[in-house]
Motif scaffolding. Structure first.
Motif, PDB file in Angstrom:
ATOM      1  N   UNK A  24       0.755  -1.259   0.000  1.00 62.61           N
ATOM      2  CA  UNK A  24       0.000   0.000   0.000  1.00 62.61           C
ATOM      3  C   UNK A  24       0.775   1.292   0.000  1.00 62.61           C
ATOM      4  N   UNK A  25       0.092   2.307   0.562  1.00 59.73           N
ATOM      5  CA  UNK A  25       0.502   3.672   0.257  1.00 59.73           C
ATOM      6  C   UNK A  25       1.903   4.012   0.706  1.00 59.73           C
ATOM      7  N   UNK A  26       2.691   4.672  -0.139  1.00 55.24           N
ATOM      8  CA  UNK A  26       4.034   5.090   0.260  1.00 55.24           C
ATOM      9  C   UNK A  26       3.973   6.212   1.273  1.00 55.24           C
ATOM     10  N   UNK A  27       4.991   6.264   2.119  1.00 58.61           N
ATOM     11  CA  UNK A  27       5.080   7.349   3.083  1.00 58.61           C
ATOM     12  C   UNK A  27       5.729   8.547   2.403  1.00 58.61           C
ATOM     13  N   UNK A  53       5.897   1.640   0.739  1.00 58.89           N
ATOM     14  CA  UNK A  53       6.334   1.421   2.105  1.00 58.89           C
ATOM     15  C   UNK A  53       5.317   1.974   3.094  1.00 58.89           C
ATOM     16  N   UNK A  54       5.082   1.243   4.157  1.00 58.55           N
ATOM     17  CA  UNK A  54       4.142   1.674   5.188  1.00 58.55           C
ATOM     18  C   UNK A  54       4.858   2.394   6.326  1.00 58.55           C
ATOM     19  N   UNK A 413       8.544   1.211   7.653  1.00 59.65           N
ATOM     20  CA  UNK A 413       9.622   2.132   8.000  1.00 59.65           C
ATOM     21  C   UNK A 413       9.954   2.007   9.486  1.00 59.65           C
ATOM     22  N   UNK A 414      11.226   1.745   9.784  1.00 62.33           N
ATOM     23  CA  UNK A 414      11.702   1.655  11.164  1.00 62.33           C
ATOM     24  C   UNK A 414      12.682   2.801  11.393  1.00 62.33           C
ATOM     25  N   UNK A 415      12.319   3.797  12.213  1.00 62.00           N
ATOM     26  CA  UNK A 415      13.223   4.931  12.438  1.00 62.00           C
ATOM     27  C   UNK A 415      14.497   4.504  13.165  1.00 62.00           C
TER      28      UNK A 415
END
Length: 522
Positions: A24-27, A53-54, A413-415
């Motif tokens: 789904x939607x890209x960040x 990427x979520x 996404x993992x900060x």
């Protein structure tokens, strides 16, 4: 109820790990390279951008309120079954999820491909979760911290010095004969006990016991011999009360650590909470015991192996040597004695596996001419047995890292700076990672060596990975292998009950009730 673990030497080829992506939607403002690194505003090296990427917030989670989650854990006694909770949660939410317990938040993963990405982002100074109760104890008692509790350049400098004495091949060659000596003495002690207490049909010597107290004494005897150059006589008919109290203190320290991870230790200290008092008292006894051993070791540096080498080279201060030796001692008893319980149990209930390992050990021992290093090198099934035991019963159920840069795991996404836990108990029992995962098969690890997939190396994580892997790994691996080798050369193992063992978590995974093992003289 746990699932029956069956065994065999032959098995089909290993099943590769699977990587499950959620679309789904890209960040906005972010893109991802094929290597999994998040890049702001441009591609790196022309690599393909992974779209869709979520966000971090979209990662499946077990509940947003950490305090309500913690309350539920206490009410349902989930701390002692944390490994099973993780396994159920992965089955429900998929191969990645977020969890918040009290003040602690983490992202949990279980696939080797994701662990590989995490490893790439650990940086020059890898960080794992700080055991704050331990750190607080050091601070209020004015003790120096060992490498287990350090980070950054200070950690790296100390770790490099310790590696030379406990991890490098030259160091292993020095301490292998000492471990071999203790393992042989353990078997002689068991033989003497069998002759006195053993019973069997047709005059055969058979002894059925809970070996866990003896295995704890073996682990402490071996650790003292390697670290201090001292034999402390734990195989005698009346082992010292001082050493037994040390073992009890380690067990109490491990038991009281997990509940303290989710609450501020200094608040509990000010409140005079019994849980904190028990924890601190246990550590006080551990430090007192180690201090006495170090003082005796200092008086005979010529025979004191690891301690003597560290003092002779003078690269670490005496306080830092004491801190690290104490951590090695505290971490070297239960973490080898408990896997040995599981190993004896699995070999005992899988006689075909036991006999295959024994035949290889006999041949290797005969050719080695008494050299323990050559004997171990010629018995890969012995090493495979330890790896297989630790796959099914890992000492620590997670390995943690804080990535130094943004990464992508399972298309989320993992900060940078997020606590990410590789959950190795669910990994070891997952059909997505291992073929026939509940099948006890030491030979699977020989086949593993032929696999070239990058993530294949992240299927065995009981000792961690990279620069921050367990500093006592070489001591523990060789200690366990040598003891099993001499037991298999001397005894046949069986079990009164082959039912699966129920397990529980303190800070480490262990059986709820230690298994009884039957030793028969060969």
């Amino acid at each position: 109820m746990s699932t029956r673990v069956t065994a065999g030497i032959k098995a089909k080829g290993s099943r590769g790990s699977r990587n499950v992506f959620f679309g789904v939607a890209p960040q906005k403002g972010l893109c991802v390279t094929a290597a999994g690194t998040v890049v702001h505003g441009k591609l790196e090296g022309g690599k393909r951008v992974v779209k869709g990427m979520r966000s971090f917030e979209e990662i499946p989670h077990t509940g947003r309120n950490g305090w309500l989650n913690l309350l539920k854990f206490w009410r349902e006694n989930r701390f002692q079954q944390l490994h099973k909770h993780m396994e159920r949660t992965f089955n429900t939410l998929g191969p990645i999820y977020r969890e918040k317990l009290g003040t602690l938040s983490s992202v949990n993963i279980m696939l080797p491909s994701d662990v590989s990405e995490l490893f790439k982002s650990e940086g020059l100074h890898p960080r794992r979760m700080t055991l704050q109760p331990w750190a607080t104890h050091r601070e209020i008692r004015n003790h120096s911290k060992g490498i287990f509790l350090k980070n950054g350049e200070e950690w790296r400098a100390d770790r490099l010095q310790l590696n030379k004495e406990v991890m490098m091949s030259a160091a292993v060659k020095r301490f292998l004969p000492l471990l071999d000596e203790v393992a042989k003495d353990f078997c002689r002690m068991l033989q003497t006990r069998m002759e006195k207490e053993g019973r069997g049909e047709e005059g055969k010597c058979v002894l059925t016991i809970d070996p866990s107290p003896d295995l704890f004494r073996f682990a402490l005897e071996a650790s003292c011999h390697v670290l201090y150059g001292e034999r402390i006589g734990l195989f005698s008919s009346s082992p010292s009360l001082e050493s037994q109290k040390f073992i009890w203190a380690v067990e109490r320290m491990l038991t009281t650590t997990p509940p303290l991870l989710y609450l501020p230790p200094r608040l509990l200290l000010r409140m005079g909470a019994p849980l904190w008092t028990q924890h601190a008292t246990a550590w006080d006894h551990i430090f007192s015991h180690a201090e006495a051993r170090i003082q005796r070791g200092y008086q005979r540096l010529s025979t004191s192996l690891v301690l003597g080498q560290l003092m002779e080279k003078g690269q670490l201060s005496l306080d830092l040597i004491k801190a690290n030796i104490t951590e090695l001692m505290a971490g070297g008893v239960d973490t080898t004695a408990v896997p040995l319980q599981f190993a004896l149990f699995e070999l005992g209930r899988n006689p075909e596996v036991q006999e295959s390992v024994r035949q290889q050990v006999r041949a290797s021992w005969a050719q080695a001419g008494g050299d323990p290093q050559k004997a171990l090198q010629g018995a890969p099934l012995l090493k495979g047995t330890i790896k297989e035991v630790l796959r099914l019963y890992p000492v620590g159920i997670t390995v943690q890292r804080y990535p130094v840069r943004d990464i992508v795991l399972q298309n989320y996404h993992i900060p940078a700076g997020t606590l990410v836990q590789a959950c190795i108990y669910p990994m070891g029992r997952s059909e997505k990672v291992f073929e026939d995962p509940l099948h006890f098969d030491p030979s699977r690890w020989s086949r593993e060596e032929g696999q070239r997939a990058e993530a294949a190396g992240f299927r065995s994580l009981a000792f961690g990975f990279g620069a921050r892997q367990c500093v006592g790994r070489r001591i523990a691996e060789n200690e366990m292998q040598l003891l099993l080798m001499h037991i298999l050369l001397s005894f046949h193992l069986s079990v009164p009950s082959s039912e699966d063992l129920n397990t529980t978590v303190t800070l480490i995974l262990q059986p709820e009730t230690p298994p009884r093992i039957t030793f028969s003289k060969l």
